[in-house]
Design an enzyme around this catalytic site. Structure first.
Site, mmCIF file in Angstrom:
data_model
loop_
_atom_site.group_PDB
_atom_site.id
_atom_site.type_symbol
_atom_site.label_atom_id
_atom_site.label_comp_id
_atom_site.label_asym_id
_atom_site.label_seq_id
_atom_site.Cartn_x
_atom_site.Cartn_y
_atom_site.Cartn_z
ATOM 1 N N ASP A 84 -51.559 -39.762 56.604
ATOM 2 C CA ASP A 84 -50.344 -40.370 56.077
ATOM 3 C C ASP A 84 -50.211 -40.169 54.571
ATOM 4 O O ASP A 84 -49.098 -40.029 54.049
ATOM 5 C CB ASP A 84 -50.343 -41.867 56.418
ATOM 6 C CG ASP A 84 -49.018 -42.533 56.088
ATOM 7 O OD1 ASP A 84 -47.981 -41.824 56.007
ATOM 8 O OD2 ASP A 84 -49.001 -43.766 55.918
ATOM 9 N N ASP B 61 -43.591 -43.514 61.070
ATOM 10 C CA ASP B 61 -42.602 -44.013 60.093
ATOM 11 C C ASP B 61 -41.180 -44.005 60.661
ATOM 12 O O ASP B 61 -40.209 -43.898 59.903
ATOM 13 C CB ASP B 61 -42.637 -43.182 58.800
ATOM 14 C CG ASP B 61 -43.587 -43.760 57.759
ATOM 15 O OD1 ASP B 61 -43.821 -44.983 57.798
ATOM 16 O OD2 ASP B 61 -44.105 -42.992 56.923
ATOM 17 N N TYR C 183 -39.024 -44.632 45.111
ATOM 18 C CA TYR C 183 -39.474 -45.805 44.364
ATOM 19 C C TYR C 183 -38.404 -46.290 43.383
ATOM 20 O O TYR C 183 -38.141 -47.494 43.269
ATOM 21 C CB TYR C 183 -40.743 -45.475 43.586
ATOM 22 C CG TYR C 183 -42.020 -45.488 44.399
ATOM 23 C CD1 TYR C 183 -42.033 -45.930 45.723
ATOM 24 C CD2 TYR C 183 -43.226 -45.071 43.842
ATOM 25 C CE1 TYR C 183 -43.210 -45.947 46.458
ATOM 26 C CE2 TYR C 183 -44.410 -45.090 44.573
ATOM 27 C CZ TYR C 183 -44.398 -45.521 45.878
ATOM 28 O OH TYR C 183 -45.560 -45.550 46.596
ATOM 29 N N HIS D 126 -41.588 -35.591 56.347
ATOM 30 C CA HIS D 126 -42.834 -36.342 56.144
ATOM 31 C C HIS D 126 -43.531 -36.564 57.485
ATOM 32 O O HIS D 126 -44.760 -36.440 57.586
ATOM 33 C CB HIS D 126 -42.531 -37.683 55.473
ATOM 34 C CG HIS D 126 -43.692 -38.635 55.452
ATOM 35 N ND1 HIS D 126 -44.847 -38.398 54.734
ATOM 36 C CD2 HIS D 126 -43.877 -39.829 56.093
ATOM 37 C CE1 HIS D 126 -45.692 -39.405 54.919
ATOM 38 N NE2 HIS D 126 -45.136 -40.271 55.742
ATOM 39 N N GLN E 231 -50.113 -40.785 39.837
ATOM 40 C CA GLN E 231 -51.028 -40.093 40.734
ATOM 41 C C GLN E 231 -52.503 -40.304 40.413
ATOM 42 O O GLN E 231 -53.325 -40.348 41.329
ATOM 43 C CB GLN E 231 -50.716 -38.594 40.736
ATOM 44 C CG GLN E 231 -49.386 -38.254 41.397
ATOM 45 C CD GLN E 231 -49.315 -38.751 42.821
ATOM 46 O OE1 GLN E 231 -48.767 -39.816 43.086
ATOM 47 N NE2 GLN E 231 -49.873 -37.995 43.733
ATOM 48 N N HIS F 136 -39.586 -40.749 52.990
ATOM 49 C CA HIS F 136 -39.903 -41.137 54.375
ATOM 50 C C HIS F 136 -38.844 -40.589 55.335
ATOM 51 O O HIS F 136 -37.980 -41.309 55.809
ATOM 52 C CB HIS F 136 -40.021 -42.658 54.487
ATOM 53 C CG HIS F 136 -41.217 -43.208 53.782
ATOM 54 N ND1 HIS F 136 -41.137 -43.782 52.520
ATOM 55 C CD2 HIS F 136 -42.520 -43.251 54.145
ATOM 56 C CE1 HIS F 136 -42.339 -44.176 52.154
ATOM 57 N NE2 HIS F 136 -43.211 -43.861 53.107
#
Length: 476
Positions: free
Chosen positions: A356, A247, A378, A210, A407, A206
């Site tokens: 997004d 974001d 993550y 992005h 994915q 982010h």
């Protein structure tokens, strides 16, 4: 006594580099020489000095130098006033920051801790005020090839530096006619884009790249779906601006963490889309600065509607609302009416959601690095959650997730259904956007089969070694 008049004339002409004809006239006009030698010498020097002054225009040069000095002094004075004004602005910003901090000073911060992801309005690193008399990024001339590539989902976002991405975003606003529609000052647009860039953090995923990625995909969908023919230029401005801001100041830790860790953002927004609400707040903090307000020339009522529309779109990017928004759009798409404001708003919400999470629409060599970036972010969160004793989502746990498993489900159950629903309204996106998603799904399913086969081989190998060891022990 020892020199003739001709000798004196020759001497003066040679030493002063004056034409002999002029000197002759000047010398011939001299008054009779006095008998006193000192007076005579003084008189000659005065006459020579006067001729030098006329010959070299000394008085004119003196006047010119004086005028130039006066101009320089005036410029220095003006620059000094600019410095004073900049310092005044900095002080005003500091006062504003202090005021905002004092408003939240009564909170109990023991539960907030020192986690850098927990936003605080008093953060020293915040840059909500990109004051620049001249924007620092240079003007790039985009080639025709780049201009055409910008309109396509295949655009490779990894080949561009921040300055170049800023220029591309600036071009999009000009090309769509938004600068003219909202009567934007082009320099204000530059300053606003700089302010946007400075307020994206250096997260693995982010980040400002992005932001550019989502904005470029929005620009591509606007062109691919011929939206300017179906919607207003104000709608185009809302879509682009929401994409650019969606974001802002993302801390790299999602809403689940914010809520479970009871961060300041979660407390501030009552656990309701804390990040998305924060992105909106930062976006309009930047727009509240006069030098960054691209909507400064929009009438008040129109601005209120634009502001509310941008907030609606940014809040729609909360994936917790995905099912709700997509179901609403599915009920409208078969009888979609571009003159119906509710229908158009729902479409805009779905469009920003598509953009997004659209990385898998892009070619594999462009999309796959984004998966690595997302997993890195993550894993940073799940590691912190383990340290803090908070719940850990399986899809974020480095010990449980792989790239294919991360994915496949997302592409099959989130991306393809949403893009196929949009395809009902805009059939032209199937080949360029929907088919690449299907190819990406197949690609990751093949990778998963390979991973599963390798795991099975490893399991059988381990089992074989264990059995062999047991047989050997029993034989002994």
């Amino acid at each position: 006594r020892h020199c003739s008049p001709c000798d004196i004339k020759e001497l003066l002409c040679s030493s002063s580099n004056i034409p002999r004809s002029v000197t002759f006239l000047l010398l011939s006009s001299l008054p009779p020489l006095p008998h006193n030698k000192e007076d005579m010498f003084q008189n000659v020097l005065s006459q020579v000095a006067e001729q030098f002054s006329r010959a070299f225009r000394i008085n004119e040069l003196k006047t010119e130098v004086t005028n130039r000095l006066a101009m320089l002094e005036k410029r220095v004075e003006l620059e000094g006033l600019k410095v004073v004004e900049i310092e005044k602005c900095k002080n005003d910003l500091k006062k504003l920051r202090d005021e905002m901090t004092s408003r939240g000073g009564g909170r109990n911060r023991t539960a907030i801790g020192n986690c850098p992801c927990k936003y605080n309005f008093s953060d020293d690193g915040k840059k909500l005020n990109p004051r620049r008399d001249v924007p620092s990024y240079p003007k790039y001339t985009l080639s025709q090839e780049t201009i055409e590539a910008l309109k396509k989902p295949t655009f490779d976002v990894w080949h561009w530096e921040h300055n170049e991405m800023l220029s591309c975003l600036e071009y999009m606003y000009h090309d769509l006619g938004l600068v003219k529609e909202f009567n934007m000052n082009p320099i204000t647009l530059k300053r606003w884009l700089l302010g946007i860039q400075e307020n994206y953090r250096s997260n693995p995923f982010h980040n400002f790249r992005h932001c550019f990625c989502v904005s470029q995909m929005m620009y591509g969908m606007i062109n691919l779906c011929n939206l300017p023919e179906k919607m207003t230029l104000t709608d185009m401005g809302i879509l682009m601006t929401a994409a650019v801001c969606h974001d802002l100041d993302h801390p790299g830790y999602n809403n689940t963490y914010q809520i479970n860790a009871r961060t300041e953002l979660a407390v501030r927004y009552n656990d309701i889309s804390p990040l998305e609400n924060h992105h909106c707040a930062v976006a309009f903090q930047i727009l509240s600065l006069p030098e960054c307000n691209i909507f400064a020339n929009v009438e008040l009522e129109a601005y209120k509607q634009i502001r509310q529309a941008i907030i609606t779109l940014i809040l729609a990017t909360d994936m917790a609302r995905h099912g709700e928004i997509l179901d609403s759009f599915k009920h409208k798409v078969d009888s979609f009416d571009f003159t119906n404001e509710e229908h158009v708003t729902c479409l805009k919400m779905v469009l920003i959601k598509c953009c997004d999470i659209s990385n898998e629409v892009r070619p594999t060599e462009v999309a796959e690095p984004w998966v690595d970036c997302l997993l890195e972010e993550y894993f940073m969160q799940s590691d912190r959650e383990k340290t803090e004793g908070l719940p850990v989502a399986p899809f974020m746990d480095r010990d449980k997730v792989t790239k294919p498993t991360a994915q496949i489900g997302f592409i099959k159950f989130v991306l393809i259904p949403m893009f196929e629903t949009v395809m009902k309204l805009f059939p032209q996106i199937e080949e360029i956007m929907v088919q690449p998603l299907r190819d990406s799904r197949d690609h990751y399913e093949e990778l998963k089969q390979i991973d599963d086969a390798m795991t099975e081989v490893g399991h059988l190998f381990s089992l074989n070694i264990t059995l062999s060891f047991r047989v050997g022990v029993n034989s002994i």
